[in-house]
Design an enzyme around this catalytic site. Structure first.
Site, PDB file in Angstrom:
ATOM      1  N   ASP A   1      54.502   5.112  68.845  1.00 53.15           N
ATOM      2  CA  ASP A   1      55.533   4.418  67.891  1.00 53.15           C
ATOM      3  C   ASP A   1      55.026   2.815  67.416  1.00 53.15           C
ATOM      4  O   ASP A   1      55.619   2.311  66.854  1.00 53.15           O
ATOM      5  CB  ASP A   1      56.968   4.496  68.019  1.00 53.15           C
ATOM      6  CG  ASP A   1      57.256   5.725  68.334  1.00 53.15           C
ATOM      7  OD1 ASP A   1      56.702   6.876  67.868  1.00 53.15           O
ATOM      8  OD2 ASP A   1      58.105   5.941  69.124  1.00 53.15           O
TER       9      ASP A   1
ATOM     10  N   LYS B   1      51.209   3.614  63.822  1.00 52.10           N
ATOM     11  CA  LYS B   1      50.035   4.124  63.646  1.00 52.10           C
ATOM     12  C   LYS B   1      49.631   4.733  62.329  1.00 52.10           C
ATOM     13  O   LYS B   1      48.693   4.739  61.625  1.00 52.10           O
ATOM     14  CB  LYS B   1      49.310   5.012  64.651  1.00 52.10           C
ATOM     15  CG  LYS B   1      49.429   4.420  66.084  1.00 52.10           C
ATOM     16  CD  LYS B   1      49.230   5.389  67.129  1.00 52.10           C
ATOM     17  CE  LYS B   1      50.429   6.325  67.296  1.00 52.10           C
ATOM     18  NZ  LYS B   1      51.607   5.754  67.996  1.00 52.10           N
ATOM     19  N   GLY B   2      50.846   5.159  61.807  1.00 51.21           N
ATOM     20  CA  GLY B   2      50.854   5.990  60.463  1.00 51.21           C
ATOM     21  C   GLY B   2      50.892   5.057  59.344  1.00 51.21           C
ATOM     22  O   GLY B   2      49.836   5.397  58.467  1.00 51.21           O
TER      23      GLY B   2
ATOM     24  N   GLY C   1      55.401  11.492  65.752  1.00 49.49           N
ATOM     25  CA  GLY C   1      56.114  11.052  64.594  1.00 49.49           C
ATOM     26  C   GLY C   1      55.460   9.782  63.699  1.00 49.49           C
ATOM     27  O   GLY C   1      55.678   8.837  64.220  1.00 49.49           O
ATOM     28  N   HIS C   2      54.744  10.065  62.919  1.00 51.44           N
ATOM     29  CA  HIS C   2      54.034   9.058  62.110  1.00 51.44           C
ATOM     30  C   HIS C   2      54.610   8.601  60.655  1.00 51.44           C
ATOM     31  O   HIS C   2      54.749   9.376  59.714  1.00 51.44           O
ATOM     32  CB  HIS C   2      52.724   9.105  62.119  1.00 51.44           C
ATOM     33  CG  HIS C   2      51.954   9.322  63.296  1.00 51.44           C
ATOM     34  ND1 HIS C   2      50.351   9.209  63.310  1.00 51.44           N
ATOM     35  CD2 HIS C   2      52.289   9.109  64.509  1.00 51.44           C
ATOM     36  CE1 HIS C   2      50.238   9.407  64.784  1.00 51.44           C
ATOM     37  NE2 HIS C   2      51.222   9.184  65.595  1.00 51.44           N
TER      38      HIS C   2
ATOM     39  N   GLN D   1      50.596   9.149  70.007  1.00 51.73           N
ATOM     40  CA  GLN D   1      51.114   8.508  71.200  1.00 51.73           C
ATOM     41  C   GLN D   1      50.458   7.194  71.291  1.00 51.73           C
ATOM     42  O   GLN D   1      49.997   6.391  70.367  1.00 51.73           O
ATOM     43  CB  GLN D   1      50.877   9.330  72.446  1.00 51.73           C
ATOM     44  CG  GLN D   1      51.719  10.754  72.406  1.00 51.73           C
ATOM     45  CD  GLN D   1      51.264  11.752  71.162  1.00 51.73           C
ATOM     46  OE1 GLN D   1      50.303  12.106  71.616  1.00 51.73           O
ATOM     47  NE2 GLN D   1      52.092  12.054  70.569  1.00 51.73           N
TER      48      GLN D   1
ATOM     49  N   THR E   1      60.564  11.311  65.703  1.00 46.76           N
ATOM     50  CA  THR E   1      60.772  12.851  65.999  1.00 46.76           C
ATOM     51  C   THR E   1      62.080  13.297  66.601  1.00 46.76           C
ATOM     52  O   THR E   1      62.645  14.342  66.114  1.00 46.76           O
ATOM     53  CB  THR E   1      59.422  13.307  67.013  1.00 46.76           C
ATOM     54  OG1 THR E   1      58.071  12.980  66.325  1.00 46.76           O
ATOM     55  CG2 THR E   1      59.661  14.827  67.188  1.00 46.76           C
TER      56      THR E   1
ATOM     57  N   PRO F   1      67.326   6.567  70.489  1.00 42.72           N
ATOM     58  CA  PRO F   1      67.066   5.061  70.658  1.00 42.72           C
ATOM     59  C   PRO F   1      65.814   4.661  71.335  1.00 42.72           C
ATOM     60  O   PRO F   1      65.771   5.270  72.516  1.00 42.72           O
ATOM     61  CB  PRO F   1      68.254   4.446  71.055  1.00 42.72           C
ATOM     62  CG  PRO F   1      69.122   5.576  71.434  1.00 42.72           C
ATOM     63  CD  PRO F   1      68.660   6.767  71.134  1.00 42.72           C
TER      64      PRO F   1
HETATM   65  P1  GDP Z   1      53.630   5.748  64.755  1.00 39.91           P
HETATM   66  O1  GDP Z   1      54.309   6.834  65.676  1.00 39.91           O
HETATM   67  O2  GDP Z   1      52.847   4.933  65.510  1.00 39.91           O
HETATM   68  O3  GDP Z   1      53.166   6.077  63.540  1.00 39.91           O
HETATM   69  O4  GDP Z   1      54.966   4.782  64.413  1.00 39.91           O
HETATM   70  P2  GDP Z   1      56.479   5.514  63.858  1.00 39.91           P
HETATM   71  O5  GDP Z   1      56.317   5.753  62.399  1.00 39.91           O
HETATM   72  O6  GDP Z   1      57.093   6.337  64.776  1.00 39.91           O
HETATM   73  O7  GDP Z   1      57.285   4.330  64.198  1.00 39.91           O
HETATM   74  C1  GDP Z   1      56.785   3.055  63.494  1.00 39.91           C
HETATM   75  C2  GDP Z   1      58.229   2.411  62.407  1.00 39.91           C
HETATM   76  O8  GDP Z   1      58.129   1.253  62.073  1.00 39.91           O
HETATM   77  C3  GDP Z   1      58.464   3.258  61.323  1.00 39.91           C
HETATM   78  O9  GDP Z   1      59.674   3.338  61.061  1.00 39.91           O
HETATM   79  C4  GDP Z   1      57.553   2.522  60.289  1.00 39.91           C
HETATM   80  O10 GDP Z   1      58.132   2.755  58.908  1.00 39.91           O
HETATM   81  C5  GDP Z   1      57.934   1.144  60.516  1.00 39.91           C
HETATM   82  N1  GDP Z   1      56.936   0.126  60.310  1.00 39.91           N
HETATM   83  C6  GDP Z   1      55.663   0.338  60.340  1.00 39.91           C
HETATM   84  N2  GDP Z   1      55.039  -0.932  60.361  1.00 39.91           N
HETATM   85  C7  GDP Z   1      56.214  -1.898  60.126  1.00 39.91           C
HETATM   86  C8  GDP Z   1      56.033  -3.357  60.178  1.00 39.91           C
HETATM   87  O11 GDP Z   1      55.159  -3.937  59.987  1.00 39.91           O
HETATM   88  N3  GDP Z   1      57.244  -3.948  59.770  1.00 39.91           N
HETATM   89  C9  GDP Z   1      58.481  -3.073  59.714  1.00 39.91           C
HETATM   90  N4  GDP Z   1      59.784  -3.824  59.695  1.00 39.91           N
HETATM   91  N5  GDP Z   1      58.487  -1.672  59.959  1.00 39.91           N
HETATM   92  C10 GDP Z   1      57.253  -0.919  60.048  1.00 39.91           C
HETATM   93  P1  IMO Z   2      53.707   8.769  68.199  1.00 44.90           P
HETATM   94  O1  IMO Z   2      52.651   9.481  67.932  1.00 44.90           O
HETATM   95  C1  IMO Z   2      56.439   7.668  71.377  1.00 44.90           C
HETATM   96  C2  IMO Z   2      56.580  10.446  74.962  1.00 44.90           C
HETATM   97  C3  IMO Z   2      58.016  11.065  75.244  1.00 44.90           C
HETATM   98  C4  IMO Z   2      57.847  11.051  76.527  1.00 44.90           C
HETATM   99  C5  IMO Z   2      56.430  11.438  76.835  1.00 44.90           C
HETATM  100  C6  IMO Z   2      56.261  13.029  77.212  1.00 44.90           C
HETATM  101  O2  IMO Z   2      54.766   9.012  67.251  1.00 44.90           O
HETATM  102  O3  IMO Z   2      53.600   7.532  68.683  1.00 44.90           O
HETATM  103  P2  IMO Z   2      55.910  14.934  75.507  1.00 44.90           P
HETATM  104  O4  IMO Z   2      56.940  15.312  74.429  1.00 44.90           O
HETATM  105  O5  IMO Z   2      54.676  14.479  74.934  1.00 44.90           O
HETATM  106  O6  IMO Z   2      55.725  15.747  76.797  1.00 44.90           O
HETATM  107  O7  IMO Z   2      56.534  13.572  76.052  1.00 44.90           O
HETATM  108  O8  IMO Z   2      55.666  10.777  75.863  1.00 44.90           O
HETATM  109  N1  IMO Z   2      56.126  10.589  73.694  1.00 44.90           N
HETATM  110  C7  IMO Z   2      56.261   9.521  72.729  1.00 44.90           C
HETATM  111  N2  IMO Z   2      56.840   8.510  72.501  1.00 44.90           N
HETATM  112  N3  IMO Z   2      55.734   8.105  70.360  1.00 44.90           N
HETATM  113  C8  IMO Z   2      55.168   9.231  70.508  1.00 44.90           C
HETATM  114  O9  IMO Z   2      54.292   9.750  69.456  1.00 44.90           O
HETATM  115  C9  IMO Z   2      55.262   9.937  71.553  1.00 44.90           C
HETATM  116  N4  IMO Z   2      54.946  11.261  71.906  1.00 44.90           N
HETATM  117  C10 IMO Z   2      55.515  11.648  73.141  1.00 44.90           C
HETATM  118  O10 IMO Z   2      59.149  10.357  74.698  1.00 44.90           O
HETATM  119  O11 IMO Z   2      58.383   9.839  77.047  1.00 44.90           O
HETATM  120 MG    MG Z   3      55.888   7.769  66.270  1.00 47.26          MG
END
Ligand code: GDP
Ligand code: IMO
Ligand code: MG
Length: 426
Positions: free
Chosen positions: A13, A16-17, A40-41, A222, A298, A302
């Site tokens: 999180d 990366k997306g 979840g990107h 991840q 995803t 929290p």
């Molecule tokens: P990923 O799994 O690495 O793609 O990240 P996620 O999408 O799960 O979580 C990142 C969250 O932070 C998302 O809600 C993005 O929209 C948000 N986000 C990404 N870059 C920034 C940033 O520079 N500032 C803020 N405030 N939000 C961001």
């Molecule tokens: P993105 O790509 C954050 C965590 C789960 C759990 C562990 C194992 O959005 O960054 P799993 O379902 O993979 O067997 O769960 O890994 N986890 C993530 N945490 N971002 C993710 O993906 C994750 N994918 C799995 O919360 O701790």
């Molecule tokens: Mg994510």
């Protein structure tokens, strides 16, 4: 043949997306190489927000070749749902390709994921319950079903007959109902019709692009600390998010990769169980969660929050061979009196500056912090380094110094345009 791997440098999180979407404009091809719909990107273009689980984050450039590589475990129902939802919002998904070698997630993988978590009770991993662990177990255990098998009705039936003999017994042990071959075939037949046209032999496709000197971006899911070898085992996922995973999960040799960019938040978060040295369960953690909107993409859970930890970032530099850092969510730190960076850990009388392989040691580590002045300005409108307040620039420089690789990109907000590009990622 510029090939760049984008890898999460923390516990997932990291944004990366967003970074993939931003860089995809320059790329000819975007390839996901591991994980599944546990990812979840989020991509935000203008005021429109998209959450992707399996489709690579390059999909928003019409016709861009986006590959779901052989290392991904694909839940066909989720992929079909994601495609339909994107198409309903006017996204051109014609560039999507799916590896014939990718393994598919079956209903029993999700049941087993849930049953095993339930059995672990307080010792649970906190998985996303998307069937990821059980699907990778089957892959390595040589009882998985690949896209190529799934798309061949006779072979799919034959493989299911073999698998269900064991899986139904296993489900029974957990007190769960089993499946009939017919029930799964019926559900999956609809998915097969949609996915058939996308399924190709992807490693030659990627190889051809590299030979034509096209730019290929590998999008990790991840993060490094969730890697099954390099992460906080057993509180990890079941795949290899690290850069080396891109070679295996996309079918390219290590000599083809030019750069590896680590994506890191300007602070740290984690979702699920397991040790997290800089976790702040007080006011700072709460403030970061609220300002940063730190709730799982995803699962909606929290996220646990705390200050930036450069011990784990140095570990990420080492195990991924990072050549640069993309620092995201810097805007979330605005408005704080002081900001902290964890530079080492204290473990009993010892000072540790290398990430410890023992989970027990890690769980007993206390962070050693360095404190820097904060900045009050909203930086969401910054587009160059010079637009950042001096204290914010000093924070970025200090992170660079401590981590030991240059910051090549900074994200100052979730939208595509809220990005400061500093150096080349190719
Ligand atoms: P990923 O799994 O690495 O793609 O990240 P996620 O999408 O799960 O979580 C990142 C969250 O932070 C998302 O809600 C993005 O929209 C948000 N986000 C990404 N870059 C920034 C940033 O520079 N500032 C803020 N405030 N939000 C961001
Ligand atoms: P993105 O790509 C954050 C965590 C789960 C759990 C562990 C194992 O959005 O960054 P799993 O379902 O993979 O067997 O769960 O890994 N986890 C993530 N945490 N971002 C993710 O993906 C994750 N994918 C799995 O919360 O701790
Ligand atoms: Mg994510």
């Amino acid at each position: 043949m510029p090939a760049t791997v984008l890898v999460g440098a923390q516990w997932g999180d990291e944004g990366k997306g967003k970074v993939t979407d931003y860089l995809a404009e320059q790329a000819d091809m975007v390839v996901r190489y591991q994980g599944g719909s546990n990812a979840g990107h989020t991509v935000k273009i203008g005021e429109e927000e998209f959450k992707l689980h399996l489709v690579p984050s390059g999909i928003f450039y019409p016709g861009k070749t986006c590959v779901i590589g052989n290392g991904v475990v694909v839940d066909p129902g989720v992929l079909v749902g994601e495609l339909r939802a994107l198409q309903a919002r006017g996204v051109d998904t014609s560039g999507l390709r799916l590896s014939l070698q990718a393994h598919i997630i079956l209903p029993y993988h999700k049941d087993l994921d849930a049953a095993q978590e339930e059995m672990r009770g307080e010792d649970r991993i906190g998985t996303t319950q998307r069937g990821i662990g059980p699907a990778y177990i089957d892959k390595v255990g040589r009882t998985g079903i690949r896209v190529a098998d799934f798309l061949d009705p006779e072979e799919f039936r034959r493989r299911l007959e073999i698998c269900l003999k064991e899986k139904n017994k296993l489900l029974g042990l957990y007190g769960r109902p089993g499946y009939t071959v017919e029930a799964i075939l019926e559900e999956y037949a609809g998915y097969s019709a949609v996915l058939q046209p996308l399924a190709v032999d992807t490693p030659p496709l990627i190889d051809a692009a590299l030979k034509e000197k096209k730019k290929v971006l590998f999008e990790g899911a991840q993060g490094t600390l969730l890697d099954v070898d390099q992460g906080t085992y057993p509180f990890v996922t079941s795949s290899h998010p690290v850069a080396g995973g891109a070679c295996v999960g996309a079918g390219v040799g290590p000599t083809r990769i030019n750069k590896v960019i680590g994506v890191a938040k300007a602070y740290t978060t984690r979702v699920g169980e397991g040790p997290f040295p800089t976790e702040d369960k007080g006011a700072v953690g709460t403030a970061l969660r609220e300002r940063g909107g730190e709730f799982g993409t995803t699962t909606g859970r929290p996220r646990r929050c705390g200050w930036l930890d450069v011990v784990i970032l140095r570990h990420a530099v080492r195990v991924n061979g990072l050549t640069g850092l993309a620092l995201t969510k810097l805007d979330v730190l605005s408005g704080l009196e002081r900001v902290r960076i964890c530079t080492a850990y204290e473990y009993g009388e010892q000072r540790i500056s290398d990430f410890p392989p023992s989970l027990k040691v890690l769980a007993g580590c206390r962070p050693v912090y360095e404190e820097l002045p904060g900045w009050q300005e909203d930086i969401g409108g910054a587009r160059t380094l010079d637009d950042l307040p001096p204290a914010c620039r000093a924070y970025v420089r200090r992170v660079e110094e401590l981590v030991g690789v240059p910051v090549v990109l900074i994200a100052v907000g979730p939208r595509r345009d809220q990005t400061i590009s500093i150096g080349s990622v190719w």
